[in-house]
Design an enzyme around this catalytic site. Structure first.
Site, PDB file in Angstrom:
ATOM      1  CG  ASP A  12     -34.941   5.429 -25.018  1.00 34.32           C
ATOM      2  OD1 ASP A  12     -34.180   5.743 -24.102  1.00 34.32           O
ATOM      3  OD2 ASP A  12     -34.829   5.863 -26.175  1.00 34.32           O
ATOM      4  CE  LYS A  15     -31.634  -0.405 -21.173  1.00 41.08           C
ATOM      5  NZ  LYS A  15     -32.377   0.222 -22.279  1.00 41.08           N
ATOM      6  N   GLY A  39     -30.016   7.242 -20.478  1.00 50.76           N
ATOM      7  CA  GLY A  39     -30.833   7.993 -19.526  1.00 50.76           C
ATOM      8  C   GLY A  39     -31.813   7.023 -18.902  1.00 50.76           C
ATOM      9  CG  HIS A  40     -30.915   3.615 -17.341  1.00 54.01           C
ATOM     10  ND1 HIS A  40     -29.953   2.693 -17.009  1.00 54.01           N
ATOM     11  CD2 HIS A  40     -31.092   3.500 -18.674  1.00 54.01           C
ATOM     12  CE1 HIS A  40     -29.576   2.060 -18.116  1.00 54.01           C
ATOM     13  NE2 HIS A  40     -30.246   2.534 -19.126  1.00 54.01           N
ATOM     14  CB  THR A 127     -26.644  11.319 -27.268  1.00 58.63           C
ATOM     15  OG1 THR A 127     -25.329  10.797 -27.054  1.00 58.63           O
ATOM     16  CG2 THR A 127     -27.647  10.179 -27.299  1.00 58.63           C
ATOM     17  NE  ARG A 141      -3.844  -0.317 -30.925  1.00 58.72           N
ATOM     18  CZ  ARG A 141      -3.247  -1.003 -31.889  1.00 58.72           C
ATOM     19  NH1 ARG A 141      -2.468  -2.012 -31.589  1.00 58.72           N
ATOM     20  NH2 ARG A 141      -3.428  -0.673 -33.130  1.00 58.72           N
ATOM     21  CD  GLN A 222     -26.492   3.186 -24.795  1.00 58.38           C
ATOM     22  OE1 GLN A 222     -25.595   2.408 -24.512  1.00 58.38           O
ATOM     23  NE2 GLN A 222     -26.604   4.350 -24.184  1.00 58.38           N
TER      24      GLN A 222
END
Ligand code: IMP
Length: 422
Positions: A12, A15, A39-40, A127, A141, A222
């Site tokens: 946060d 970015k 969340g950008h 989240t 795997r 992040q």
């Protein structure tokens, strides 16, 4: 030039805005880790866009946006984002590329994420988007990848195998009814079909782009202290949020990365649990939270707020080889009498100049501050560094000295335009 943008704190940092500005200069914008936990936010011409999976550079109409193999894809969330962009008349059909190797988040990942949180004594405050369980399946795997959604036979076998084991765990450990096969199978084959036109080999695409001298911007999600290895474990996310993640998360070799730019907020915030040495007391935290609109872009949760922690950011500079920094949200500090910068911690009578690896030390470490006078007037309209109030210039210059790294951008508001380039 191939450039990586990374957060230097707990995410946060802002970015999205810098990625959006720098996207103009490149041909490709690439997400390499994380998922729809990110969340950008980008604000342009008074309109706000929040991206969870699609790279923030998508608003520039001629750019190719990629989701690398290191990302965990929630197809439902991704399709919603594609449709929302179409509603805003932003068309991405030839511009969005998704790695066929990216792992898929399934409904059981999300429910497991939430159930685990309710059971843990040391809650992480995730989240709830299924990030941890999906990455765990990848490492175990048994994960399902984008390419599997395009092959009904392979998908059927993998899903059946997963449900057999997971339903036992749901029933026996969590007293949850578990998941039926048919509806997940049908829905996810449909998502696969919908996304098939975007799905491709991102590693080949990006290596070819580099050979053709195209420029790539890697969009970190992040932040360094949420990195699975270098963050404040276990209060971290499950991916490699540091610059190194750009290589393993896309298939481009480390020798092809030219530069890393770090993003830091003029103060510190954190969502979720975990140590936070410079955290403000509650009343001041509420004041800054409201002033800076510090609420999660993904979950809407209030962010914890604190003073700038140079110990953390210095370590982030080292871990990522950051050569330039952008300082975000300087305007939120307008009108404060004094501003503090943490330069070390004290724990059990000893001085620490590094973020403690030991959880107990990190929780109990007391910050050592340098205090500076604040500035009175609002700086939102300032566009040149020399027009900032003297004390704001002194703050930036002090950060630059303490961090020993060039600060090349200062953000004074949420719009693209509210940016000072130094
Ligand atoms: P997860 O990624 O959902 O597993 O959450 C793990 C931790 O990372 C929690 O403390 C979240 O609040 C935090 N986190 C995950 N994504 C973001 C982000 O984009 N910004 C800030 N914190 C995040």
């Amino acid at each position: 030039m191939n450039l990586v943008i990374v957060g230097t704190q707990w995410g946060d940092e802002g970015k999205g805005k810098i990625i959006d500005i720098l996207s103009k200069e490149v041909n490709y914008i690439v997400r390499y880790q994380g998922g729809s936990n990110a969340g950008h936010t980008v604000v342009t011409n008074g309109k706000e866009y929040i991206f969870h999976l699609i790279p923030s550079g998508i608003l520039h109409k001629d750019k190719i946006c990629c989701i690398g193999n290191g990302v965990v894809v929630d197809p439902q969330a991704l399709i919603k984002e594609i449709k929302d962009l179409a509603k805003a008349h932003i068309y991405i059909d030839r511009r969005l590329k998704i790695s066929s190797l990216a792992h898929v988040i399934l409904p059981y990942h999300k429910v497991l994420d939430q159930l685990r949180e309710t059971r843990r004594t040391n809650k992480i405050g995730t989240t709830g988007r299924g990030i941890g369980p999906c990455y765990a399946d990848k490492i175990n795997r048994c994960g399902i990848r984008m390419v599997d959604l395009l092959n009904p036979g392979v998908f059927k076998e993998k899903l059946k195998d997963n449900l057999k084991e997971k339903n036992e765990i749901f029933k026996k450990v969590y007293r949850h009814v578990g998941f039926g096969f048919s509806s997940i199978y049908k829905d996810y084959l449909n998502y696969g079909k919908y996304l098939s036109k975007y799905t491709c080999n991102i590693a080949i695409l990006l290596n070819k782009a580099t050979q053709d001298k195209k420029d790539i911007l890697f969009e970190g999600a992040q932040g360094t202290f949420l990195d699975i290895d270098f963050g404040s474990y276990p209060f971290v996310t499950s991916s490699s949020a540091t610059a190194g993640g750009a290589c393993v998360g896309t298939g481009l070799s480390p020798v092809k990365i030219d530069k890393v730019v770090g993003i830091a907020k003029a103060y510190t915030t954190r969502v979720g649990e975990g140590p936070f040495p410079t955290e403000f007391p509650p009343v001041f935290a509420k004041f800054i939270r409201e002033k800076g609109n510090e609420f999660g872009a993904t979950t809407g949760r209030p962010r914890r707020c604190g003073w700038f922690d140079s110990v953390m950011v210095k370590e982030a500079i080292l871990l990522n080889s950051i050569s330039e920094l952008a300082i975000m949200k300087l305007d939120v500090l307008d009108g404060l009498k004094t501003i503090k910068i943490c330069i070390a911690y004290k724990y059990k009578g000893k001085l620490f100049k590094e973020f403690p690896d030991d959880l107990e030390a990190a929780k109990s470490a007391k910050p050592v501050y340098k205090e500076m006078p604040g500035w009175e007037r609002t700086i939102n309209k300032v566009r040149r560094y020399q027009d900032l109030p003297l004390n704001a210039q002194r703050y930036i210059s002090r950060l630059q000295d303490v961090l020993n790294t060039k600060i090349s951008m200062v953000s004074v508001g949420s719009s693209r335009e509210d940016t000072i380039f130094i």
